[in-house]
Design a protein around this motif. Sequence first.
Motif, PDB file in Angstrom:
ATOM      1  N   LEU A   5       3.986   5.147   3.597  1.00  0.00           N
ATOM      2  CA  LEU A   5       3.116   6.265   3.927  1.00  0.00           C
ATOM      3  C   LEU A   5       3.861   7.581   3.719  1.00  0.00           C
ATOM      4  O   LEU A   5       4.728   7.966   4.525  1.00  0.00           O
ATOM      5  CB  LEU A   5       2.624   6.154   5.374  1.00  0.00           C
ATOM      6  N   ASN A   6       3.552   8.263   2.631  1.00  0.00           N
ATOM      7  CA  ASN A   6       4.125   9.575   2.352  1.00  0.00           C
ATOM      8  C   ASN A   6       3.118  10.645   2.769  1.00  0.00           C
ATOM      9  O   ASN A   6       1.984  10.647   2.296  1.00  0.00           O
ATOM     10  CB  ASN A   6       4.456   9.708   0.861  1.00  0.00           C
ATOM     11  N   GLN A   7       3.530  11.538   3.658  1.00  0.00           N
ATOM     12  CA  GLN A   7       2.625  12.545   4.176  1.00  0.00           C
ATOM     13  C   GLN A   7       2.730  13.841   3.378  1.00  0.00           C
ATOM     14  O   GLN A   7       3.745  14.121   2.727  1.00  0.00           O
ATOM     15  CB  GLN A   7       2.934  12.814   5.649  1.00  0.00           C
ATOM     16  N   ALA A   8       1.677  14.639   3.461  1.00  0.00           N
ATOM     17  CA  ALA A   8       1.646  15.912   2.738  1.00  0.00           C
ATOM     18  C   ALA A   8       2.746  16.852   3.217  1.00  0.00           C
ATOM     19  O   ALA A   8       3.191  17.721   2.460  1.00  0.00           O
ATOM     20  CB  ALA A   8       0.273  16.565   2.913  1.00  0.00           C
ATOM     21  N   SER A   9       3.198  16.694   4.457  1.00  0.00           N
ATOM     22  CA  SER A   9       4.248  17.552   5.001  1.00  0.00           C
ATOM     23  C   SER A   9       5.651  17.113   4.582  1.00  0.00           C
ATOM     24  O   SER A   9       6.622  17.825   4.828  1.00  0.00           O
ATOM     25  CB  SER A   9       4.165  17.576   6.529  1.00  0.00           C
ATOM     26  N   ASP A  10       5.770  15.951   3.967  1.00  0.00           N
ATOM     27  CA  ASP A  10       7.078  15.456   3.525  1.00  0.00           C
ATOM     28  C   ASP A  10       7.537  16.232   2.289  1.00  0.00           C
ATOM     29  O   ASP A  10       6.726  16.841   1.585  1.00  0.00           O
ATOM     30  CB  ASP A  10       6.996  13.962   3.202  1.00  0.00           C
ATOM     31  N   PRO A  11       8.846  16.208   2.003  1.00  0.00           N
ATOM     32  CA  PRO A  11       9.345  16.912   0.816  1.00  0.00           C
ATOM     33  C   PRO A  11       8.644  16.460  -0.462  1.00  0.00           C
ATOM     34  O   PRO A  11       8.278  15.284  -0.609  1.00  0.00           O
ATOM     35  CB  PRO A  11      10.832  16.542   0.798  1.00  0.00           C
ATOM     36  N   THR A  12       8.480  17.381  -1.386  1.00  0.00           N
ATOM     37  CA  THR A  12       7.766  17.089  -2.631  1.00  0.00           C
ATOM     38  C   THR A  12       8.395  15.938  -3.394  1.00  0.00           C
ATOM     39  O   THR A  12       7.693  15.080  -3.940  1.00  0.00           O
ATOM     40  CB  THR A  12       7.740  18.346  -3.520  1.00  0.00           C
ATOM     41  N   ILE A  13       9.720  15.892  -3.428  1.00  0.00           N
ATOM     42  CA  ILE A  13      10.410  14.872  -4.205  1.00  0.00           C
ATOM     43  C   ILE A  13      10.070  13.470  -3.700  1.00  0.00           C
ATOM     44  O   ILE A  13      10.074  12.495  -4.465  1.00  0.00           O
ATOM     45  CB  ILE A  13      11.940  15.109  -4.179  1.00  0.00           C
TER      46      ILE A  13
ATOM     47  N   ARG B 108      -3.257  12.757  10.219  1.00  0.00           N
ATOM     48  CA  ARG B 108      -4.400  12.031  10.778  1.00  0.00           C
ATOM     49  C   ARG B 108      -4.663  10.746   9.990  1.00  0.00           C
ATOM     50  O   ARG B 108      -4.886   9.687  10.582  1.00  0.00           O
ATOM     51  CB  ARG B 108      -5.652  12.918  10.750  1.00  0.00           C
ATOM     52  N   GLU B 109      -4.618  10.839   8.675  1.00  0.00           N
ATOM     53  CA  GLU B 109      -4.836   9.647   7.850  1.00  0.00           C
ATOM     54  C   GLU B 109      -3.731   8.612   8.073  1.00  0.00           C
ATOM     55  O   GLU B 109      -3.995   7.404   8.089  1.00  0.00           O
ATOM     56  CB  GLU B 109      -4.896  10.037   6.372  1.00  0.00           C
ATOM     57  N   THR B 110      -2.503   9.095   8.275  1.00  0.00           N
ATOM     58  CA  THR B 110      -1.395   8.175   8.541  1.00  0.00           C
ATOM     59  C   THR B 110      -1.652   7.368   9.801  1.00  0.00           C
ATOM     60  O   THR B 110      -1.507   6.132   9.810  1.00  0.00           O
ATOM     61  CB  THR B 110      -0.075   8.955   8.684  1.00  0.00           C
ATOM     62  N   GLN B 111      -2.048   8.046  10.886  1.00  0.00           N
ATOM     63  CA  GLN B 111      -2.309   7.351  12.141  1.00  0.00           C
ATOM     64  C   GLN B 111      -3.490   6.392  12.018  1.00  0.00           C
ATOM     65  O   GLN B 111      -3.475   5.286  12.574  1.00  0.00           O
ATOM     66  CB  GLN B 111      -2.567   8.379  13.254  1.00  0.00           C
ATOM     67  N   ILE B 112      -4.518   6.807  11.263  1.00  0.00           N
ATOM     68  CA  ILE B 112      -5.686   5.947  11.074  1.00  0.00           C
ATOM     69  C   ILE B 112      -5.297   4.672  10.347  1.00  0.00           C
ATOM     70  O   ILE B 112      -5.685   3.554  10.741  1.00  0.00           O
ATOM     71  CB  ILE B 112      -6.787   6.696  10.300  1.00  0.00           C
ATOM     72  N   PHE B 113      -4.526   4.787   9.267  1.00  0.00           N
ATOM     73  CA  PHE B 113      -4.143   3.618   8.494  1.00  0.00           C
ATOM     74  C   PHE B 113      -3.279   2.658   9.310  1.00  0.00           C
ATOM     75  O   PHE B 113      -3.497   1.447   9.307  1.00  0.00           O
ATOM     76  CB  PHE B 113      -3.391   4.036   7.225  1.00  0.00           C
ATOM     77  N   VAL B 114      -2.283   3.208  10.016  1.00  0.00           N
ATOM     78  CA  VAL B 114      -1.383   2.351  10.791  1.00  0.00           C
ATOM     79  C   VAL B 114      -2.148   1.591  11.865  1.00  0.00           C
ATOM     80  O   VAL B 114      -2.010   0.380  12.018  1.00  0.00           O
ATOM     81  CB  VAL B 114      -0.243   3.184  11.410  1.00  0.00           C
ATOM     82  N   SER B 115      -2.989   2.314  12.629  1.00  0.00           N
ATOM     83  CA  SER B 115      -3.752   1.652  13.697  1.00  0.00           C
ATOM     84  C   SER B 115      -4.776   0.679  13.133  1.00  0.00           C
ATOM     85  O   SER B 115      -4.988  -0.410  13.684  1.00  0.00           O
ATOM     86  CB  SER B 115      -4.444   2.698  14.573  1.00  0.00           C
TER      87      SER B 115
ATOM     88  N   PHE C 134       0.850  -1.190   0.000  1.00  0.00           N
ATOM     89  CA  PHE C 134       0.000   0.000   0.000  1.00  0.00           C
ATOM     90  C   PHE C 134       0.885   1.238   0.000  1.00  0.00           C
ATOM     91  O   PHE C 134       1.656   1.457   0.939  1.00  0.00           O
ATOM     92  CB  PHE C 134      -0.917  -0.018   1.226  1.00  0.00           C
ATOM     93  N   ALA C 135       0.793   2.043  -1.061  1.00  0.00           N
ATOM     94  CA  ALA C 135       1.562   3.283  -1.168  1.00  0.00           C
ATOM     95  C   ALA C 135       0.602   4.452  -1.038  1.00  0.00           C
ATOM     96  O   ALA C 135      -0.161   4.742  -1.959  1.00  0.00           O
ATOM     97  CB  ALA C 135       2.306   3.337  -2.503  1.00  0.00           C
ATOM     98  N   ALA C 136       0.624   5.111   0.113  1.00  0.00           N
ATOM     99  CA  ALA C 136      -0.203   6.298   0.341  1.00  0.00           C
ATOM    100  C   ALA C 136       0.631   7.524   0.009  1.00  0.00           C
ATOM    101  O   ALA C 136       1.717   7.718   0.564  1.00  0.00           O
ATOM    102  CB  ALA C 136      -0.685   6.345   1.787  1.00  0.00           C
ATOM    103  N   ILE C 137       0.142   8.354  -0.915  1.00  0.00           N
ATOM    104  CA  ILE C 137       0.928   9.469  -1.449  1.00  0.00           C
ATOM    105  C   ILE C 137       0.262  10.789  -1.065  1.00  0.00           C
ATOM    106  O   ILE C 137      -0.872  11.062  -1.453  1.00  0.00           O
ATOM    107  CB  ILE C 137       1.033   9.363  -2.984  1.00  0.00           C
ATOM    108  N   GLY C 138       0.955  11.601  -0.271  1.00  0.00           N
ATOM    109  CA  GLY C 138       0.467  12.921   0.083  1.00  0.00           C
ATOM    110  C   GLY C 138      -0.695  12.928   1.052  1.00  0.00           C
ATOM    111  O   GLY C 138      -1.560  13.801   0.972  1.00  0.00           O
ATOM    112  N   ILE C 139      -0.736  11.974   1.987  1.00  0.00           N
ATOM    113  CA  ILE C 139      -1.836  11.920   2.947  1.00  0.00           C
ATOM    114  C   ILE C 139      -1.499  12.779   4.170  1.00  0.00           C
ATOM    115  O   ILE C 139      -0.359  13.189   4.380  1.00  0.00           O
ATOM    116  CB  ILE C 139      -2.138  10.474   3.385  1.00  0.00           C
TER     117      ILE C 139
END
Length: 330
Positions: A217-225, A195-202, A187-192
Amino acid sequence: MKRLDAPIARTYSGAASAAGPLLFVRSTRRAKLGEWVRIGGEGQEERRGQVVDVGTEITVIQVFEDTLGLKPADAAITLAGETATTVVGKDLLGRALSGTGEPLDGLPPSIGEARLPIWGAPINPVRRQHPSDFIETGVSAIDGMNTLVRGQKLPVFSAPGLPGVELAADIVENARPARGEPFAVVFAAIGITERETQIFVSRFRESEVMERTVLFLNQASDPTIERLLTPRVALTTAEHLAYTHGIHVLVVMADITHYAEALREIAAAREEIPGRRGFPGYMYTDLASLFERAGVLKGGKGSVTQLPVVSLPDDDMTHPIPDLTGYITE
């Protein structure tokens, strides 16, 4: 004895200029597209970066971390001589990782079985086996009316406000092969969001499917690249599980729209000539380099199946992102 093919690191003093997360460096010898970079500054922690454009005079580097306080003229820039790679292996099953493969579950980094480059090539059409076996997703609308076939790439188009990412999570939990063969989900979550990260992991930890699932799990706050790296890291992991261990792997990627927007953002920062609605003209080729990595090899035991989720910007099916995705995957 020193390896003849060992990567050679080169350090350069100062950058010619900077623009947001990009550094422009002159006179870099033998720089490679996708090469890892370390950026140091006086009194600052070392930053990570990657070469995103190589020219005869200027090399462009995308910095992963915040560039606040970094003085381009005083930066020590080291080109590591290595391109983007990721650790692969069966021990990744059950892990929650960042978009670049760093642990998010509190466990130490995986040793893995190998370290492979993430820039994999599409499957040769001559070596493809015709898809014919059914994968059950647990979603009746898909299973009954638009069946997901092993080795296929089947996009799910969603609209703003609709639970596209939640649907992807449901499929991760309920997907299974028709005849009980070895099966795994990447599962590759891109730009989540966080809150969504914690929901998916739990959510996945509480279910029984985590032991046969790898979460990137790539979060929206992570670098664009990192949004451009996440699906490639996930697909490289899936290919190793499929073609080395004979596992049938379902790769769920959500949301491809976030990936394409990151592609546009970096292209704009590099001052490239825009195409339709500001997206780069090579977006079709870039998306195809992801989607065409799905398939079943003749004579092989494993397979890679893709289920990308695409949000429709402004509910517009003619928008370049769903339009090109449809062309590639039909």
